[in-house]
Design a protein around this motif. Structure first.
Motif, PDB file in Angstrom:
ATOM      1  N   GLN A 125       0.838  -1.214   0.000  1.00 20.02           N
ATOM      2  CA  GLN A 125       0.000   0.000   0.000  1.00 20.02           C
ATOM      3  C   GLN A 125       0.870   1.261   0.000  1.00 20.02           C
ATOM      4  OE1 GLN A 125      -3.360  -0.703  -0.207  1.00 20.02           O
ATOM      5  NE2 GLN A 125      -2.545  -2.782  -0.148  1.00 20.02           N
ATOM      6  N   PHE A 126       1.989   1.224   0.726  1.00 23.12           N
ATOM      7  CA  PHE A 126       2.869   2.403   0.788  1.00 23.12           C
ATOM      8  C   PHE A 126       3.478   2.699  -0.578  1.00 23.12           C
ATOM      9  CE2 PHE A 126       2.658   1.188   5.235  1.00 23.12           C
ATOM     10  CZ  PHE A 126       2.599   2.415   5.868  1.00 23.12           C
ATOM     11  N   ILE A 127       3.819   1.643  -1.309  1.00 25.49           N
ATOM     12  CA  ILE A 127       4.394   1.820  -2.651  1.00 25.49           C
ATOM     13  C   ILE A 127       3.293   2.320  -3.593  1.00 25.49           C
ATOM     14  CG2 ILE A 127       5.407   0.630  -4.637  1.00 25.49           C
ATOM     15  CD1 ILE A 127       7.440   0.582  -2.470  1.00 25.49           C
ATOM     16  N   GLU A 128       2.133   1.667  -3.523  1.00 26.82           N
ATOM     17  CA  GLU A 128       1.043   2.027  -4.444  1.00 26.82           C
ATOM     18  C   GLU A 128       0.557   3.459  -4.199  1.00 26.82           C
ATOM     19  OE1 GLU A 128      -1.846  -1.087  -3.932  1.00 26.82           O
ATOM     20  OE2 GLU A 128      -0.417  -2.606  -4.619  1.00 26.82           O
ATOM     21  N   GLY A 129       0.686   3.922  -2.964  1.00 25.63           N
ATOM     22  CA  GLY A 129       0.311   5.295  -2.638  1.00 25.63           C
ATOM     23  C   GLY A 129       1.215   6.319  -3.294  1.00 25.63           C
ATOM     24  N   GLY A 130       2.385   5.894  -3.741  1.00 28.29           N
ATOM     25  CA  GLY A 130       3.253   6.758  -4.534  1.00 28.29           C
ATOM     26  C   GLY A 130       4.362   7.474  -3.774  1.00 28.29           C
ATOM     27  N   ARG A 131       4.334   7.457  -2.442  1.00 26.11           N
ATOM     28  CA  ARG A 131       5.323   8.224  -1.682  1.00 26.11           C
ATOM     29  C   ARG A 131       6.538   7.410  -1.275  1.00 26.11           C
ATOM     30  NH1 ARG A 131       2.578  11.603   2.962  1.00 26.11           N
ATOM     31  NH2 ARG A 131       4.754  12.189   3.262  1.00 26.11           N
ATOM     32  N   TYR A 132       6.442   6.083  -1.398  1.00 27.61           N
ATOM     33  CA  TYR A 132       7.537   5.214  -0.947  1.00 27.61           C
ATOM     34  C   TYR A 132       8.149   4.492  -2.142  1.00 27.61           C
ATOM     35  CZ  TYR A 132       6.118   6.034   3.832  1.00 27.61           C
ATOM     36  OH  TYR A 132       5.832   6.640   5.025  1.00 27.61           O
ATOM     37  N   LYS A 133       9.483   4.452  -2.143  1.00 27.24           N
ATOM     38  CA  LYS A 133      10.183   3.815  -3.271  1.00 27.24           C
ATOM     39  C   LYS A 133      10.790   2.469  -2.872  1.00 27.24           C
ATOM     40  CE  LYS A 133       9.502   7.349  -5.970  1.00 27.24           C
ATOM     41  NZ  LYS A 133       8.070   7.336  -6.196  1.00 27.24           N
ATOM     42  N   LYS A 134      11.183   2.331  -1.615  1.00 26.48           N
ATOM     43  CA  LYS A 134      11.847   1.094  -1.189  1.00 26.48           C
ATOM     44  C   LYS A 134      11.353   0.662   0.200  1.00 26.48           C
ATOM     45  CE  LYS A 134      15.940   1.306  -4.073  1.00 26.48           C
ATOM     46  NZ  LYS A 134      15.308   2.184  -5.064  1.00 26.48           N
ATOM     47  N   VAL A 135      10.523  -0.372   0.198  1.00 24.77           N
ATOM     48  CA  VAL A 135       9.971  -0.898   1.451  1.00 24.77           C
ATOM     49  C   VAL A 135      10.516  -2.314   1.659  1.00 24.77           C
ATOM     50  CG1 VAL A 135       7.862  -1.611   2.641  1.00 24.77           C
ATOM     51  CG2 VAL A 135       7.867   0.491   1.276  1.00 24.77           C
ATOM     52  N   VAL A 136      11.099  -2.552   2.820  1.00 27.07           N
ATOM     53  CA  VAL A 136      11.614  -3.886   3.134  1.00 27.07           C
ATOM     54  C   VAL A 136      10.598  -4.601   4.025  1.00 27.07           C
ATOM     55  CG1 VAL A 136      13.404  -5.157   4.391  1.00 27.07           C
ATOM     56  CG2 VAL A 136      14.049  -3.246   2.903  1.00 27.07           C
ATOM     57  N   VAL A 137      10.213  -5.800   3.613  1.00 24.34           N
ATOM     58  CA  VAL A 137       9.286  -6.617   4.409  1.00 24.34           C
ATOM     59  C   VAL A 137      10.057  -7.826   4.921  1.00 24.34           C
ATOM     60  CG1 VAL A 137       7.150  -7.950   4.403  1.00 24.34           C
ATOM     61  CG2 VAL A 137       7.310  -5.856   3.045  1.00 24.34           C
ATOM     62  N   VAL A 138      10.105  -7.953   6.242  1.00 21.99           N
ATOM     63  CA  VAL A 138      10.860  -9.037   6.867  1.00 21.99           C
ATOM     64  C   VAL A 138       9.891 -10.000   7.551  1.00 21.99           C
ATOM     65  CG1 VAL A 138      12.653  -9.599   8.577  1.00 21.99           C
ATOM     66  CG2 VAL A 138      12.739  -7.403   7.377  1.00 21.99           C
ATOM     67  N   GLY A 139      10.129 -11.295   7.396  1.00 17.16           N
ATOM     68  CA  GLY A 139       9.429 -12.302   8.196  1.00 17.16           C
ATOM     69  C   GLY A 139      10.493 -13.001   9.029  1.00 17.16           C
ATOM     70  N   ALA A 140      10.404 -12.898  10.338  1.00 15.42           N
ATOM     71  CA  ALA A 140      11.488 -13.442  11.182  1.00 15.42           C
ATOM     72  C   ALA A 140      10.915 -13.982  12.484  1.00 15.42           C
ATOM     73  CB  ALA A 140      12.514 -12.358  11.475  1.00 15.42           C
ATOM     74  N   ASP A 141      11.339 -15.154  12.860  1.00 18.58           N
ATOM     75  CA  ASP A 141      10.887 -15.719  14.134  1.00 18.58           C
ATOM     76  C   ASP A 141      11.923 -16.653  14.739  1.00 18.58           C
ATOM     77  OD1 ASP A 141       8.246 -14.961  15.240  1.00 18.58           O
ATOM     78  OD2 ASP A 141       7.591 -15.363  13.185  1.00 18.58           O
ATOM     79  N   LYS A 142      12.175 -16.415  16.031  1.00 23.86           N
ATOM     80  CA  LYS A 142      13.008 -17.344  16.805  1.00 23.86           C
ATOM     81  C   LYS A 142      12.032 -18.189  17.625  1.00 23.86           C
ATOM     82  CE  LYS A 142      16.562 -17.425  20.389  1.00 23.86           C
ATOM     83  NZ  LYS A 142      17.361 -16.626  21.333  1.00 23.86           N
ATOM     84  N   MET A 143      11.414 -19.153  16.935  1.00 18.99           N
ATOM     85  CA  MET A 143      10.366 -19.947  17.574  1.00 18.99           C
ATOM     86  C   MET A 143      10.900 -20.756  18.756  1.00 18.99           C
ATOM     87  SD  MET A 143       7.762 -18.953  16.067  1.00 18.99           S
ATOM     88  CE  MET A 143       6.511 -20.038  16.738  1.00 18.99           C
ATOM     89  N   SER A 144      12.201 -21.090  18.701  1.00 19.69           N
ATOM     90  CA  SER A 144      12.786 -21.886  19.798  1.00 19.69           C
ATOM     91  C   SER A 144      12.681 -21.142  21.130  1.00 19.69           C
ATOM     92  CB  SER A 144      14.241 -22.226  19.489  1.00 19.69           C
ATOM     93  OG  SER A 144      15.013 -21.049  19.378  1.00 19.69           O
ATOM     94  N   SER A 145      12.473 -19.809  21.082  1.00 22.05           N
ATOM     95  CA  SER A 145      12.379 -19.049  22.335  1.00 22.05           C
ATOM     96  C   SER A 145      11.014 -19.212  23.002  1.00 22.05           C
ATOM     97  CB  SER A 145      12.672 -17.567  22.080  1.00 22.05           C
ATOM     98  OG  SER A 145      11.666 -16.992  21.265  1.00 22.05           O
ATOM     99  N   ILE A 146      10.026 -19.747  22.272  1.00 22.01           N
ATOM    100  CA  ILE A 146       8.696 -19.937  22.884  1.00 22.01           C
ATOM    101  C   ILE A 146       8.183 -21.379  22.733  1.00 22.01           C
ATOM    102  CG2 ILE A 146       7.965 -17.511  22.753  1.00 22.01           C
ATOM    103  CD1 ILE A 146       6.283 -18.294  20.240  1.00 22.01           C
ATOM    104  N   VAL A 147       9.099 -22.303  22.430  1.00 25.57           N
ATOM    105  CA  VAL A 147       8.712 -23.713  22.306  1.00 25.57           C
ATOM    106  C   VAL A 147       9.102 -24.454  23.587  1.00 25.57           C
ATOM    107  CG1 VAL A 147       9.333 -25.880  21.164  1.00 25.57           C
ATOM    108  CG2 VAL A 147       8.774 -23.873  19.786  1.00 25.57           C
ATOM    109  N   ASP A 148       8.208 -25.307  24.044  1.00 21.97           N
ATOM    110  CA  ASP A 148       8.496 -26.165  25.194  1.00 21.97           C
ATOM    111  C   ASP A 148       9.085 -27.480  24.657  1.00 21.97           C
ATOM    112  OD1 ASP A 148       8.537 -27.872  27.338  1.00 21.97           O
ATOM    113  OD2 ASP A 148       6.372 -27.763  27.746  1.00 21.97           O
ATOM    114  N   TYR A 149      10.383 -27.663  24.869  1.00 20.03           N
ATOM    115  CA  TYR A 149      11.033 -28.851  24.308  1.00 20.03           C
ATOM    116  C   TYR A 149      10.778 -30.127  25.121  1.00 20.03           C
ATOM    117  CZ  TYR A 149      12.914 -26.113  20.575  1.00 20.03           C
ATOM    118  OH  TYR A 149      12.994 -25.321  19.451  1.00 20.03           O
TER     119      TYR A 149
END
Ligand code: COA
Length: 329
Positions: A125-149
């Motif tokens: 949406q930020f790009i399509e709105g015309g004001r943003y040229k470079k948007v970085v989208v990150v998907g990141a998770d340290k699932m081991s920090s909330i897993v019961d082993y």
């Protein structure tokens, strides 16, 4: 104008946790894990002092290198995660600082396993709105920090990783459509019970193991099969896409059986589905961009991709995009 993915990158911790390793920790076996989930091994961020932002920063550094641009050119960083380094500041701030994105603002987005799709649709949406040229989208998770082993029903599923994409304006191709959903009643079946404002951390919440993932596996499984398969089919229908028109399904990697059900509902052959769950398990917000990274060399300009996810919350959705570039050899 559309927003197009113009680069992809990922980061995986070195330590590998195999099914054989898990057999030594809980009452399980390799055959059960493979046949019920498709998972063979996952990566774990073991080094003390490292967190989600460290994996995210590595992914973003790699992204910038691949695109040949400087961190100062980034306008916005959106981080999808349920394992933020801390409640505040946002992991996006920490990543911006670690990569030197001094001209960027940013924020975290919480949508569990659908987080990357929600963040991608938002970033577009930020790009399509015309004001943003470079948007970085990150998907990141340290699932081991909330897993019961010691919980065999959840510890077999999850792994740690980060991946990122760069969004830039494009005249042709790029993100065409998205269909996203939430249903808060699903919180009963999949959640982290304590640590938020409802049940702040106490000795009692720690003793009760209320800071790890709580999941009613079978009911989440049923909801995921229906949610992910239906929304993938619906986005095809809405865009008049026949199975032959779709080059790739890029599914969230939670369980091979959920992916298979989605593929069948879309009428796609197995060869058109990106699957790497066997190597990484469920890395929550990182699964979809990690697939794009792993398959990048096979993607061709103009390819129709359907990205689909289902996750805790409940959250689910699909994004339809036309791939914007051929990878140079
Ligand atoms: N090893 C061996 N046996 C196990 C096991 C393990 N790791 N975990 C559970 N079992 C046992 C159960 O105790 C049960 O035994 P019982 O029949 O004697 O009671 C049996 O295996 C079947 O358990 P069930 O939970 O019904 O299995 P399932 O086929 O639903 O698979 C999941 C379990 C968790 C793999 C599956 O429900 C799932 O993938 N759910 C969605 C999870 C998810 O994707 N969450 C993230 C957000 S999308």
């Amino acid at each position: 104008m559309h927003a197009a993915i113009t680069a992809v990158a990922g980061h995986l911790p070195d330590h590998i946790l195999t099914n054989a390793d898990l057999v030594k920790m809980v009452d399980t076996n390799d055959e059960w894990i493979r046949s019920r989930t498709g998972i063979e091994e996952r990566r774990i961020l073991k080094e003390p002092g490292l967190a989600t932002s460290d994996m995210g920063a590595e992914a973003v550094k790699e992204l910038l290198k691949k695109r040949g641009i400087d961190a100062t050119e980034i306008d916005l960083i959106i981080v999808a995660t349920v394992t933020a380094d801390m409640h505040f500041p946002a992991t996006a701030n920490l990543i911006a600082h670690k990569v030197g994105a001094v001209n960027s603002w940013g924020y975290d987005l919480s949508a569990a396993c659908s987080g990357f799709l929600f963040a991608l649709a938002t970033g577009a949406q930020f790009i399509e709105g015309g004001r943003y040229k470079k948007v970085v989208v990150v998907g990141a998770d340290k699932m081991s920090s909330i897993v019961d082993y010691s919980d065999r029903t959840t510890c077999i599923l999850f792994g740690d990783a980060a991946a990122a994409v760069l969004l830039e304006p494009t005249e042709e191709n790029g993100i065409i459509d998205h269909k996203l959903h939430v249903d808060g009643s699903g919180a009963q079946q999949l959640r982290q019970k304590a640590g938020g404002s409802l049940h702040p951390p106490t000795h009692a919440t720690v003793d009760a193991k209320d800071h790890v993932i709580y999941q009613d596996g079978p009911s989440v499984f049923k909801a995921a099969v229906k949610g992910m398969a239906d929304v993938s089919y619906e986005i095809m229908e809405r865009n008049q896409l026949e199975p032959d028109d779709v080059a790739w399904l890029v599914p969230h990697q939670a369980n091979l059986r959920i992916i298979d059900a989605t593929q069948r509902r879309m009428g796609l052959p197995h060869e058109k589905v990106m699957i790497n769950i066997q190597k990484y398990g469920n890395t929550t917000a990182a699964t979809i961009p990690l697939c794009l990274r792993d398959w990048e060399s096979k993607l061709k300009k103009g390819d129709n991709l359907i990205l689909a996810a289902f996750g805790g919350g409940f959250t689910w959705g699909a994004v339809y995009l036309k791939w914007a570039y051929d990878t140079k050899a």
